[in-house]
Scaffold this motif. Structure first.
Motif, PDB file in Angstrom:
ATOM      1  N   GLU A  83       0.793  -1.231   0.000  1.00 52.25           N
ATOM      2  CA  GLU A  83       0.000   0.000   0.000  1.00 52.25           C
ATOM      3  C   GLU A  83       0.824   1.280   0.000  1.00 52.25           C
ATOM      4  N   ASP A  84       2.117   1.198   0.317  1.00 53.18           N
ATOM      5  CA  ASP A  84       2.899   2.426   0.393  1.00 53.18           C
ATOM      6  C   ASP A  84       2.985   3.087  -0.984  1.00 53.18           C
ATOM      7  N   LYS A  85       2.862   4.393  -1.004  1.00 53.40           N
ATOM      8  CA  LYS A  85       2.871   5.136  -2.270  1.00 53.40           C
ATOM      9  C   LYS A  85       4.271   5.415  -2.783  1.00 53.40           C
ATOM     10  N   ASP A  86       5.287   5.201  -1.946  1.00 50.54           N
ATOM     11  CA  ASP A  86       6.651   5.499  -2.363  1.00 50.54           C
ATOM     12  C   ASP A  86       7.341   4.214  -2.827  1.00 50.54           C
ATOM     13  N   PRO A  87       7.806   4.153  -4.080  1.00 46.74           N
ATOM     14  CA  PRO A  87       8.451   2.932  -4.587  1.00 46.74           C
ATOM     15  C   PRO A  87       9.689   2.524  -3.801  1.00 46.74           C
ATOM     16  N   GLU A  88      10.435   3.507  -3.265  1.00 49.67           N
ATOM     17  CA  GLU A  88      11.648   3.183  -2.511  1.00 49.67           C
ATOM     18  C   GLU A  88      11.306   2.440  -1.223  1.00 49.67           C
ATOM     19  N   VAL A  89      10.228   2.841  -0.564  1.00 48.54           N
ATOM     20  CA  VAL A  89       9.797   2.144   0.655  1.00 48.54           C
ATOM     21  C   VAL A  89       9.381   0.716   0.314  1.00 48.54           C
ATOM     22  N   GLN A  90       8.633   0.547  -0.774  1.00 48.59           N
ATOM     23  CA  GLN A  90       8.244  -0.798  -1.204  1.00 48.59           C
ATOM     24  C   GLN A  90       9.478  -1.656  -1.494  1.00 48.59           C
ATOM     25  N   LEU A  91      10.460  -1.046  -2.161  1.00 51.96           N
ATOM     26  CA  LEU A  91      11.673  -1.778  -2.522  1.00 51.96           C
ATOM     27  C   LEU A  91      12.427  -2.245  -1.284  1.00 51.96           C
ATOM     28  N   VAL A  92      12.644  -1.340  -0.329  1.00 55.42           N
ATOM     29  CA  VAL A  92      13.378  -1.687   0.888  1.00 55.42           C
ATOM     30  C   VAL A  92      12.593  -2.713   1.701  1.00 55.42           C
ATOM     31  N   ALA A  93      11.273  -2.581   1.705  1.00 56.16           N
ATOM     32  CA  ALA A  93      10.435  -3.508   2.473  1.00 56.16           C
ATOM     33  C   ALA A  93      10.514  -4.928   1.910  1.00 56.16           C
ATOM     34  N   THR A  94      10.558  -5.060   0.575  1.00 54.99           N
ATOM     35  CA  THR A  94      10.662  -6.412   0.005  1.00 54.99           C
ATOM     36  C   THR A  94      12.017  -7.035   0.281  1.00 54.99           C
TER      37      THR A  94
END
Length: 511
Positions: free
Chosen positions: A236-247
């Protein structure tokens, strides 16, 4: 030793440290030794003509001036360091303050914590990193310090270090008899940072996520909360960098069905898909039948880097060929990106072993490898295929004589690059065990007479392997006449020279 009159700040005001050379041009003219030392240190720190590296050394080593006889104690130096922090000196000078605080003389001083708090909130990552190391090394981490840093951090720099302080505090609480109230407070701090509006702060929270989860491993309810947090970052995060680090850091905390849903609806940017592909080895064992089939969609991703990451895990899908047929991913052998094709070739030996009991699937992989050997347009891919074929696949592929002849002919006649023929030469000793001698001889003579120097040198270097495998008599009868003909007919003196060297080497071997 503490300053008995707590008058250091007043003394510094009277001395006018920034312009200290005016009232006292000579340090010895100062009324007492205490004033002399403080004036000297102030001049080193605040003098307009002092170089930055000198100021830095003064800050790092000013604890050495603590002197009982001069009534200069730890609090005096801490007050002076506070002045440095409040000044407009070069940030490189400020970076030296935490290094000074490592000195054992400050261990029992109650005024250190206030300075640490201000350093934690200083807007420089190096300063924060240095002070974090000091806090950990000296055991100065307290929940009160974490609380004040979080409350007094107006910028994201302070919040970044607050994430690491929170994780470290929870680890300490777990190592001791955990205070439930302290743990609850720290988790509230962390959950607030997880939802911070600044993406960099959320990324920092992600990076300490696993450390936080380990600290609450015994609390099922709290683990469920953090599973929801991880899901919100990834899906759900709108920032791709947060999604990337989270994965990268907490993919396994999310239900596999959620990951599959994200792939199916195209919710992930390609960088997140790449991270998922890189972690297939962890995801596949916990995936359902439908999930495994959906993960195969990574092979069709528009981004080559995603297909490349997935190609390294082809064997996982080969183990589930009933769910994901080989025809689903066999097109990777003809992928438009050469790096993807090379990655597939690297997995080919394992694929052949895995699919040995499945004749149709095995034949598809074998034919794809052969196609790459003789038709791929990229020289490096073709050379990689030849290396893989000779070193790991020869006993498995069992090519027919016609296929072998076509392979050698196409390699010898390939004029785009010298790499494929060079790959055959490097593996000539292996080829002699499985391939007809005439084909090996044809490749070797094509190399020794080639205009490319590296091929001639490699062929000459492999001559010893030919002699040892085929025998001196066979080489004398079959190779020397060919070399003599090449030497007589060629107009290239370098080719003639290599042929003569080869003949000499054979003659010497006879003796």
């Amino acid at each position: 030793m503490e300053d008995p009159d707590e008058g250091l700040q007043q003394e510094m005001g009277q001395l006018d440290m920034r312009n200290s050379t005016k009232p006292y041009p000579d340090y010895s003219a100062a009324p007492d030794r205490r004033i002399q030392v403080l004036r000297f240190l102030g001049e080193e720190l605040f003098g307009d003509e002092t170089e930055t590296k000198v100021r830095l050394q003064a800050v790092k080593n000013c604890h050495l001036l603590i002197d009982k006889e001069c009534s200069i104690g730890a609090r005096d130096i801490l007050t002076l360091l506070q002045q440095v922090l409040e000044s407009e000196l070069d940030v490189r000078v400020i970076q030296g303050i935490p290094l000074c605080l490592k000195a054992p003389v400050f261990e029992s001083s109650p005024h250190v914590e206030q300075l640490l708090e201000r350093l934690c909130c200083f807007d420089d990552r190096v300063v924060q990193r240095n002070v974090l190391n000091v806090i950990r090394d000296r055991g100065w981490l307290r929940i009160q310090l974490v609380e004040r840093v979080i409350q007094n951090s107006p910028t994201y720099h302070g919040k970044l270090i607050a994430c690491e302080l929170t994780a470290s505090s929870l680890e300490i609480e777990k190592g001791m008899e955990a205070n439930e109230r302290n743990v609850e407070i720290l988790l509230q701090f962390y959950l607030a940072l997880c939802q911070d509006p600044v993406p960099m702060v959320r990324c920092a929270a992600v990076k300490v996520f696993n450390s936080i989860v380990r600290s609450i491993s015994d609390n099922v309810a709290q683990k469920e909360i953090f599973s929801v947090v991880a899901r919100s970052w990834i899906l759900e995060d709108k920032d791709p960098e947060v999604q990337l680090v989270a994965t990268k850091h907490c993919l396994l905390q999310v239900e596999c069905s959620d990951i599959i849903l994200g792939l199916k609806v195209g919710r992930f940017p390609w960088s997140v898909c790449e991270n998922i592909a890189l972690q297939l080895e962890k995801i596949m064992p916990i995936s359902s039948t439908d999930a495994i089939q959906q993960l195969a969609s990574l092979f069709y991703n528009k981004q080559a880097r995603v297909r490349l990451a997935a190609a390294h895990h082809l064997v996982l899908f080969a183990n589930h060929s009933a769910l994901v047929p080989v025809s689903t991913w066999i097109q990777l052998y003809k992928d438009p990106d050469s790096k993807v094709r090379i990655a597939v070739l690297e997995t080919t030996p394992n694929l052949l072993v895995t699919l040995k009991e499945q004749p149709e699937s095995f034949q598809l992989v074998r034919d794809s490898l052969y196609y790459t050997l003789v038709y791929d347009e990229e020289p490096l891919v073709r050379a990689t295929a030849i290396d893989t074929f000779f070193q790991k696949c020869l006993p498995l592929t069992d090519l027919s004589l016609n296929e072998l002849e076509f392979f050698y002919d196409s390699t010898i006649s390939y004029e785009v690059s010298w790499r494929p023929l060079h790959a055959v030469l490097k593996n000539i000793s292996v080829g002699l065990e499985f391939h007809p001698q005439e084909l090996i001889l044809r490749a070797w003579t094509a190399a020794i007479s080639n205009h490319v120097d590296i091929l001639r040198r490699t062929a000459l270097g492999q001559l010893e392997s030919l002699i040892n495998s085929l025998g001196t008599e066979w080489v004398q009868q079959n190779l020397v006449p060919v070399l003599s003909d090449i030497a007589r007919s060629t107009k290239r003196h370098l080719v003639k020279d290599k042929c003569l060297q080869a003949i000499t080497q054979i003659k010497n071997h006879e003796r």
